[in-house]
Design an enzyme around this catalytic site. Structure first.
Site, PDB file in Angstrom:
ATOM      1  N   LYS A 175     -32.578  28.016   2.875  1.00 20.96           N
ATOM      2  CA  LYS A 175     -33.239  28.636   4.026  1.00 20.96           C
ATOM      3  C   LYS A 175     -32.138  29.002   5.032  1.00 20.96           C
ATOM      4  O   LYS A 175     -31.567  28.154   5.708  1.00 20.96           O
ATOM      5  CB  LYS A 175     -34.243  27.662   4.661  1.00 20.96           C
ATOM      6  CG  LYS A 175     -34.998  28.265   5.827  1.00 20.96           C
ATOM      7  CD  LYS A 175     -34.656  27.463   7.051  1.00 20.96           C
ATOM      8  CE  LYS A 175     -34.632  28.087   8.384  1.00 20.96           C
ATOM      9  NZ  LYS A 175     -34.310  29.425   8.671  1.00 20.96           N
ATOM     10  N   GLY A 228     -25.630  22.844  11.630  1.00 23.79           N
ATOM     11  CA  GLY A 228     -26.261  23.472  12.790  1.00 23.79           C
ATOM     12  C   GLY A 228     -26.173  22.558  13.997  1.00 23.79           C
ATOM     13  O   GLY A 228     -25.228  21.777  14.125  1.00 23.79           O
ATOM     14  N   ASN A 230     -26.988  19.606  16.895  1.00 26.53           N
ATOM     15  CA  ASN A 230     -27.189  18.160  16.798  1.00 26.53           C
ATOM     16  C   ASN A 230     -28.655  17.763  16.847  1.00 26.53           C
ATOM     17  O   ASN A 230     -29.083  16.895  16.088  1.00 26.53           O
ATOM     18  CB  ASN A 230     -26.442  17.448  17.925  1.00 26.53           C
ATOM     19  CG  ASN A 230     -25.026  17.200  17.518  1.00 26.53           C
ATOM     20  OD1 ASN A 230     -24.303  18.150  17.235  1.00 26.53           O
ATOM     21  ND2 ASN A 230     -24.638  15.949  17.449  1.00 26.53           N
ATOM     22  N   GLY A 233     -30.301  18.671  13.561  1.00 26.51           N
ATOM     23  CA  GLY A 233     -29.709  17.833  12.513  1.00 26.51           C
ATOM     24  C   GLY A 233     -30.295  16.430  12.520  1.00 26.51           C
ATOM     25  O   GLY A 233     -30.686  15.888  11.474  1.00 26.51           O
ATOM     26  N   GLU A 250     -23.858  18.422   9.147  1.00 23.92           N
ATOM     27  CA  GLU A 250     -22.636  18.820   9.853  1.00 23.92           C
ATOM     28  C   GLU A 250     -23.077  19.466  11.151  1.00 23.92           C
ATOM     29  O   GLU A 250     -23.810  20.458  11.139  1.00 23.92           O
ATOM     30  CB  GLU A 250     -21.807  19.812   9.022  1.00 23.92           C
ATOM     31  CG  GLU A 250     -21.142  19.194   7.814  1.00 23.92           C
ATOM     32  CD  GLU A 250     -20.222  18.024   8.114  1.00 23.92           C
ATOM     33  OE1 GLU A 250     -19.722  17.911   9.259  1.00 23.92           O
ATOM     34  OE2 GLU A 250     -20.021  17.198   7.219  1.00 23.92           O
ATOM     35  N   CYS A 284     -17.907  25.316  14.789  1.00 24.97           N
ATOM     36  CA  CYS A 284     -17.991  23.898  15.170  1.00 24.97           C
ATOM     37  C   CYS A 284     -16.599  23.308  15.291  1.00 24.97           C
ATOM     38  O   CYS A 284     -16.420  22.274  15.912  1.00 24.97           O
ATOM     39  CB  CYS A 284     -18.843  23.133  14.181  1.00 24.97           C
ATOM     40  SG  CYS A 284     -18.271  23.270  12.511  1.00 24.97           S
ATOM     41  N   GLU A 385     -21.050  20.884  23.840  1.00 24.53           N
ATOM     42  CA  GLU A 385     -20.635  22.019  23.004  1.00 24.53           C
ATOM     43  C   GLU A 385     -21.191  23.311  23.607  1.00 24.53           C
ATOM     44  O   GLU A 385     -22.397  23.439  23.804  1.00 24.53           O
ATOM     45  CB  GLU A 385     -21.167  21.841  21.580  1.00 24.53           C
ATOM     46  CG  GLU A 385     -20.724  22.971  20.674  1.00 24.53           C
ATOM     47  CD  GLU A 385     -21.088  22.746  19.210  1.00 24.53           C
ATOM     48  OE1 GLU A 385     -22.276  22.559  18.916  1.00 24.53           O
ATOM     49  OE2 GLU A 385     -20.174  22.776  18.362  1.00 24.53           O
TER      50      GLU A 385
END
Ligand SMILES: NC(=O)C1=CN([C@@H]2O[C@H](COP(=O)(O)OP(=O)(O)OC[C@H]3O[C@@H](n4cnc5c(N)ncnc54)[C@H](O)[C@@H]3O)[C@@H](O)[C@H]2O)C=CC1
Ligand SMILES: O=C(O)CCC(=O)C(=O)O
Length: 483
Positions: A175, A228, A230, A233, A250, A284, A385
């Protein structure tokens, strides 16, 4: 009229049962629709998972070398379509065409690496306490693997997840991020053309909250690999854990570069710009904190700002453009909000700081490459981030102080130091809490044959790429044989 891309289910290009499509637009010119893709529902996903489950047994039974031969074919097909697929990537998410070509070539190399993996060893012989027995380890695939990918590396990330999943005997439902669904469809076309058996690879496009979440919670999906944000995830990890599925995440980074008094400053400036601002800072592994020792601070700052001001921003398909747009409207707004927050929190703007508007920028999501100084570690721009072209300069007196600052974030993905002192290099290697530590090299840019992943909040502590991928995509079986 833009082309419409279908889902790929059980070896067939298939429209969604919803009958609905979504648009993928060019962030450099939002008036341009790059393509239409399926707005799928759980019914589509269920069909894809069922076909992957059915294909699982015969695929697992094939020899590694037969699976590898198919991956070599995919690599050659992708290589032939390199320019076209790279152009689609640039038009869908904005990175410059040379960068997109480099990434697509990396996709080809990853496929060839994992094709070769079909002939490499998978286990160990372990001495048994019984002298008449044979004990060894072998590996078995997980079964059906769900692959959820972001838009920032639309070729490399899907391929570095799909290729090892397949070579180790799993079947896949991918996906992709909606921003880069067309690029992913073109990658899947390469797999389809290579003649993989029906059901071995499936693609379902659509929203993260339906299709992504659906994969994470699906009882027939045995493993989930995700790259993707946090927040998403963590939710995927929790959903997988709750039903006993394997997962790999990740996520973000807040990567530092340390510039020591004895650094080669020209090299450090080049690497800070390349590591921090290429792909509009949307990696990232991008450098976002620049920690500079006081003796060279002014000289470094002057060289850095001078070079950043010369960077050309615009449509990544145009020759001479160094930096493209932000990938989507949400991303642009996030970057702009951090630019404002930085100033409000007391950092000083050295260059950039604005959205680019006016001639040539009218329909795009462009922002100036930006450098702040007087940044302190508690500020949001030093902790969170941003995923944009923003560098935060911080001045320190000693290497110890630099390392302390470098580690003072919740992330631990990659980190660089520029120094010619072996003692400083060793302290950095030993004390930096990051999955990738790089000496006299930029923080971004990973090699496909080496393990990739982060510490702390950056990952689920597993590693992707290289042979490390085998750990996630297989389970170890310990075999004891007595004659
Ligand atoms: N580590 C990395 O390489 C990346 C980090 N990011 C970070 O995430 C921020 C937001 O970017 P987004 O594109 O919104 O990332 P995201 O985490 O929402 O999207 C990544 C993938 O997850 C899917 N997804 C979204 N919601 C989901 C859910 N509830 N369940 C399962 N799958 C879901 C998306 O459709 C996409 O395929 C960025 O600003 C950046 O900080 C974004 C992309 C890549
Ligand atoms: O630095 C790279 O080449 C890879 C970065 C990456 O994996 C990411 O941004 O998701």
């Amino acid at each position: 009229m833009s082309a419409t891309y279908l889902n790929f289910i059980n070896g067939q290009w298939t429209p969604s049962v919803t009958g609905e499509v979504e648009e993928s637009r060019n962030p450099a010119n939002q008036k341009e629709v790059v393509g239409l893709f399926q707005k799928s529902s759980m019914d589509d996903l269920n069909q894809a998972v069922a076909s992957a489950k059915q294909a699982s047994k015969p695929w697992k039974k094939l020899s590694g070398s037969a699976r590898g031969d198919l991956l070599y074919k995919v690599a050659s097909i992708l290589e032939r379509r390199l320019d076209e697929i790279a152009e689609t990537m640039t038009r869908e998410m904005g990175k410059t065409f040379p960068e997109a070509k480099g990434e697509t070539a990396r996709g080809v190399a990853i496929l060839r690496y994992y094709a070769g993996e079909g002939l490499r060893s998978v286990g160990d012989v372990i001495p048994s306490t019984d002298s008449e027995a044979l004990m060894f380890t072998t590996r078995t695939p997980l079964g059906v693997v769900g692959v959820i990918t972001p838009w920032n590396f639309p070729v490399a990330i899907p391929i570095w997840k799909i290729a090892p999943a397949l070579i180790y005997g799993n079947t896949v439902v991918v996906k992709p991020a909606s921003e880069t669904a067309v690029t992913c469809a073109k990658i899947v076309e390469c797999f389809a053309k290579a003649g993989l058996p029906a059901g071995v690879i499936n693609m379902v496009t659509g929203s993260g909250s339906i299709i992504g979440q659906g994969l994470a919670t699906h009882p027939d999906v045995n493993g989930i690999t995700f790259t993707g944000s946090n927040g998403v995830g963590k939710r995927i990890g929790q959903a997988a854990l709750a039903r006993g599925a394997k997962y790999q995440l990740e996520m973000g980074g807040k990567n530092p570069v340390i510039v020591a008094n004895d650094a080669n400053l020209d090299l450090a400036v080049e690497a800070t710009i390349s590591g921090g601002l290429r792909s509009t800072g949307q990696k990232c592994t991008a450098t976002s904190r620049v920690i500079v020792q006081s003796e060279v601070y002014d000289a470094f700052k002057e060289k850095l700002v001078q070079k950043v001001q010369q960077l050309t921003v615009g449509d990544g398909m145009k020759a001479g453009i160094w930096m493209g747009p932000c990938a989507n409207e949400g991303q642009l707004q996030t970057v702009l909000s951090y630019l404002q927050k930085g100033t409000e929190e007391g950092a000083s703007l050295l260059c950039g700081g604005n959205r680019l508007q006016g001639e040539g920028f009218e329909n795009g999501l462009f922002v100036e490459p930006t450098v702040f100084e007087n940044v302190t570690t508690k500020m949001a721009i030093a902790q969170e981030e941003i995923f944009g072209p923003v560098l935060a300069l911080m001045k320190v007196n000693t290497i110890e102080e630099a390392l302390e600052l470098a580690n003072d974030v919740e992330f631990g993905l990659s980190a660089s130091i520029f120094t010619t002192n072996i003692g400083s290099m060793l302290s950095f290697i030993n004390e930096m809490d990051a999955g990738l530590v790089r000496i006299n090299a930029e923080s971004a840019g990973v090699e496909l044959q080496a393990p990739f992943g982060g510490m702390k909040q950056s990952s689920s502590h597993s590693r992707e790429q290289g042979r490390a991928a085998m750990e996630f995509f297989t389970s170890v079986k310990t075999v004891f044989v007595k004659g």
